[in-house]
Design a protein around this motif. Structure first.
Motif, PDB file in Angstrom:
ATOM      1  N   LEU A  22      42.219  47.338  44.163  1.00 36.10           N
ATOM      2  CA  LEU A  22      40.995  47.647  44.897  1.00 36.10           C
ATOM      3  C   LEU A  22      41.037  47.111  46.323  1.00 36.10           C
ATOM      4  CD1 LEU A  22      38.224  46.874  42.228  1.00 36.10           C
ATOM      5  CD2 LEU A  22      39.300  49.079  42.736  1.00 36.10           C
ATOM      6  N   VAL A  23      41.489  45.858  46.476  1.00 40.09           N
ATOM      7  CA  VAL A  23      41.552  45.214  47.790  1.00 40.09           C
ATOM      8  C   VAL A  23      42.876  44.462  47.880  1.00 40.09           C
ATOM      9  CG1 VAL A  23      40.340  43.762  49.459  1.00 40.09           C
ATOM     10  CG2 VAL A  23      39.049  44.851  47.622  1.00 40.09           C
ATOM     11  N   THR A  24      43.660  44.763  48.917  1.00 40.59           N
ATOM     12  CA  THR A  24      44.974  44.162  49.084  1.00 40.59           C
ATOM     13  C   THR A  24      45.231  43.883  50.569  1.00 40.59           C
ATOM     14  OG1 THR A  24      46.098  46.283  49.371  1.00 40.59           O
ATOM     15  CG2 THR A  24      45.866  45.468  47.098  1.00 40.59           C
ATOM     16  N   PRO A  25      46.262  43.101  50.896  1.00 39.77           N
ATOM     17  CA  PRO A  25      46.542  42.842  52.313  1.00 39.77           C
ATOM     18  C   PRO A  25      46.982  44.082  53.082  1.00 39.77           C
ATOM     19  CG  PRO A  25      47.637  41.222  50.906  1.00 39.77           C
ATOM     20  CD  PRO A  25      47.131  42.302  50.005  1.00 39.77           C
ATOM     21  N   ASP A  26      47.666  45.024  52.412  1.00 41.11           N
ATOM     22  CA  ASP A  26      48.284  46.141  53.121  1.00 41.11           C
ATOM     23  C   ASP A  26      47.769  47.514  52.706  1.00 41.11           C
ATOM     24  OD1 ASP A  26      49.305  46.065  50.609  1.00 41.11           O
ATOM     25  OD2 ASP A  26      51.408  45.822  51.189  1.00 41.11           O
ATOM     26  N   GLY A  27      46.698  47.565  51.931  1.00 42.01           N
ATOM     27  CA  GLY A  27      46.120  48.848  51.562  1.00 42.01           C
ATOM     28  C   GLY A  27      46.969  49.665  50.614  1.00 42.01           C
ATOM     29  N   VAL A  28      47.732  49.011  49.747  1.00 36.84           N
ATOM     30  CA  VAL A  28      48.629  49.716  48.836  1.00 36.84           C
ATOM     31  C   VAL A  28      47.836  50.648  47.915  1.00 36.84           C
ATOM     32  CG1 VAL A  28      48.554  47.856  47.105  1.00 36.84           C
ATOM     33  CG2 VAL A  28      50.516  49.404  47.181  1.00 36.84           C
ATOM     34  N   ASP A  29      48.393  51.823  47.668  1.00 39.54           N
ATOM     35  CA  ASP A  29      47.814  52.825  46.745  1.00 39.54           C
ATOM     36  C   ASP A  29      46.372  53.176  47.103  1.00 39.54           C
ATOM     37  OD1 ASP A  29      50.180  52.917  45.275  1.00 39.54           O
ATOM     38  OD2 ASP A  29      49.545  51.300  43.937  1.00 39.54           O
ATOM     39  N   GLY A  30      46.060  53.191  48.391  1.00 42.16           N
ATOM     40  CA  GLY A  30      44.731  53.587  48.842  1.00 42.16           C
ATOM     41  C   GLY A  30      43.669  52.520  48.711  1.00 42.16           C
ATOM     42  N   SER A  31      44.068  51.273  48.444  1.00 44.52           N
ATOM     43  CA  SER A  31      43.096  50.181  48.322  1.00 44.52           C
ATOM     44  C   SER A  31      42.507  49.812  49.676  1.00 44.52           C
ATOM     45  CB  SER A  31      43.759  48.953  47.689  1.00 44.52           C
ATOM     46  OG  SER A  31      44.846  48.504  48.489  1.00 44.52           O
ATOM     47  N   VAL A  32      41.366  49.154  49.641  1.00 47.54           N
ATOM     48  CA  VAL A  32      40.750  48.561  50.830  1.00 47.54           C
ATOM     49  C   VAL A  32      41.604  47.360  51.242  1.00 47.54           C
ATOM     50  CG1 VAL A  32      38.691  47.300  51.590  1.00 47.54           C
ATOM     51  CG2 VAL A  32      38.450  49.383  50.229  1.00 47.54           C
ATOM     52  N   THR A  33      41.659  47.054  52.543  1.00 45.39           N
ATOM     53  CA  THR A  33      42.470  45.940  53.025  1.00 45.39           C
ATOM     54  C   THR A  33      41.631  44.680  53.205  1.00 45.39           C
ATOM     55  OG1 THR A  33      42.112  46.553  55.344  1.00 45.39           O
ATOM     56  CG2 THR A  33      44.040  47.491  54.227  1.00 45.39           C
ATOM     57  N   ALA A  72      46.225  37.972  49.265  1.00 43.72           N
ATOM     58  CA  ALA A  72      45.601  37.975  47.942  1.00 43.72           C
ATOM     59  C   ALA A  72      45.333  39.420  47.570  1.00 43.72           C
ATOM     60  CB  ALA A  72      44.300  37.168  47.958  1.00 43.72           C
ATOM     61  N   SER A  73      45.115  39.666  46.298  1.00 40.95           N
ATOM     62  CA  SER A  73      44.772  41.019  45.872  1.00 40.95           C
ATOM     63  C   SER A  73      43.716  40.968  44.781  1.00 40.95           C
ATOM     64  CB  SER A  73      46.014  41.769  45.367  1.00 40.95           C
ATOM     65  OG  SER A  73      46.524  41.179  44.191  1.00 40.95           O
ATOM     66  N   LEU A  74      42.916  42.014  44.752  1.00 42.74           N
ATOM     67  CA  LEU A  74      41.886  42.203  43.740  1.00 42.74           C
ATOM     68  C   LEU A  74      42.128  43.560  43.099  1.00 42.74           C
ATOM     69  CD1 LEU A  74      39.176  41.880  42.262  1.00 42.74           C
ATOM     70  CD2 LEU A  74      38.028  42.608  44.368  1.00 42.74           C
ATOM     71  N   SER A  75      42.260  43.569  41.768  1.00 41.91           N
ATOM     72  CA  SER A  75      42.494  44.808  41.031  1.00 41.91           C
ATOM     73  C   SER A  75      41.462  44.964  39.931  1.00 41.91           C
ATOM     74  CB  SER A  75      43.900  44.810  40.409  1.00 41.91           C
ATOM     75  OG  SER A  75      44.903  44.718  41.407  1.00 41.91           O
ATOM     76  N   ARG A  76      41.198  46.218  39.554  1.00 44.24           N
ATOM     77  CA  ARG A  76      40.302  46.519  38.434  1.00 44.24           C
ATOM     78  C   ARG A  76      41.149  46.794  37.192  1.00 44.24           C
ATOM     79  NH1 ARG A  76      36.850  50.838  40.347  1.00 44.24           N
ATOM     80  NH2 ARG A  76      38.719  52.115  40.101  1.00 44.24           N
ATOM     81  N   LEU A  77      40.842  46.089  36.126  1.00 43.70           N
ATOM     82  CA  LEU A  77      41.520  46.269  34.844  1.00 43.70           C
ATOM     83  C   LEU A  77      40.607  47.033  33.902  1.00 43.70           C
ATOM     84  CD1 LEU A  77      43.871  45.559  32.865  1.00 43.70           C
ATOM     85  CD2 LEU A  77      42.533  43.515  32.260  1.00 43.70           C
TER      86      LEU A  77
END
Length: 231
Positions: free
Chosen positions: A144-155, A160-165
């Protein structure tokens, strides 16, 4: 495992228009055992009554993430942004060198349920910024939120990264913390995590380079934070 954070042990506040549970010390709630994990400083589980909300107020030097669970929230800030954030969407506001904003329940009849998350940025005094997105689930774990916007995530301005499980009943996954601690916050459902039973609002923190096996006893949604070792 660093610790288990039970939902019914969180700090709580009821202001009439707002009911909130605090996973970490926040405002008038203070517990030296729960000051955050690495750069993760706030997870507030907020219910806002119809038509109510947070009047204009200021922030500095914080990555402020809102994950909408139910309803819709009107956002307005000093950068000129005016948006409605709806259930299932994620919003990131970089307060940086300084920003003011307000947030109000967009409905006059239905409550709003959201998670407000604060993460310390890598640097102070950056230019304020804003992003908002609805990110489709892709597999069990979706960034969902990452440093580099991987896979269309918000930056965000942090390593750090935040993902939805999302897991269905009976499904399992093994998650690993890489180089720093990690934190799992269960939004809804029931999970077995390393021999522990987790239910709505429960959470676990794990140390760096640790594996955590999860098995869902029911349809489950959670947030998974991967955090840097130092800050």
């Amino acid at each position: 495992m660093l610790y288990v954070r039970r939902a019914n042990e969180r700090g709580s506040v009821n202001l009439g228009w707002l009911e909130s549970n605090h996973s970490f010390s926040f405002g008038q709630y203070y517990d030296p055992k729960y000051m955050g994990v690495s750069v993760l400083r706030v997870i507030n589980d907020d219910w806002v009554k119809p038509g109510a909300g947070f009047d204009t107020h200021g922030h500095r030097d914080m990555e402020i993430i809102t994950y909408m669970l139910e309803g819709a929230l009107k956002h307005k800030d000093s950068m000129g942004n005016e948006f409605t954030v709806c259930a299932g969407e994620v919003q990131r506001m970089s307060a940086g060198s300084g920003i003011t904003h307000s947030e109000f329940n967009a409905s006059d009849s239905e409550p709003v349920h959201l998670l407000q998350i604060w993460i310390q940025p890598k640097a102070r005094g950056i230019a304020p910024g804003y992003q908002q997105a609805r990110i489709r689930q892709s597999g069990a774990l979706t960034p969902l939120v990452t440093p580099d916007g991987v896979d269309g995530s918000v930056t965000m301005h942090q390593d750090a990264s935040l993902s939805r499980l999302v897991l269905g009943a009976g499904e399992s996954i093994q998650l690993s913390s890489r180089g720093g601690p990690a934190y799992l916050h269960l939004i809804s459902g029931e999970l077995q995590a390393g021999g522990l039973n987790l239910t709505d609002g429960d959470a676990v923190a794990i140390a760096a380079d640790t594996a955590l096996t999860l098995t869902a006893d029911s349809q489950t949604q959670a947030l998974w934070f991967e955090l840097p070792a130092t800050h």
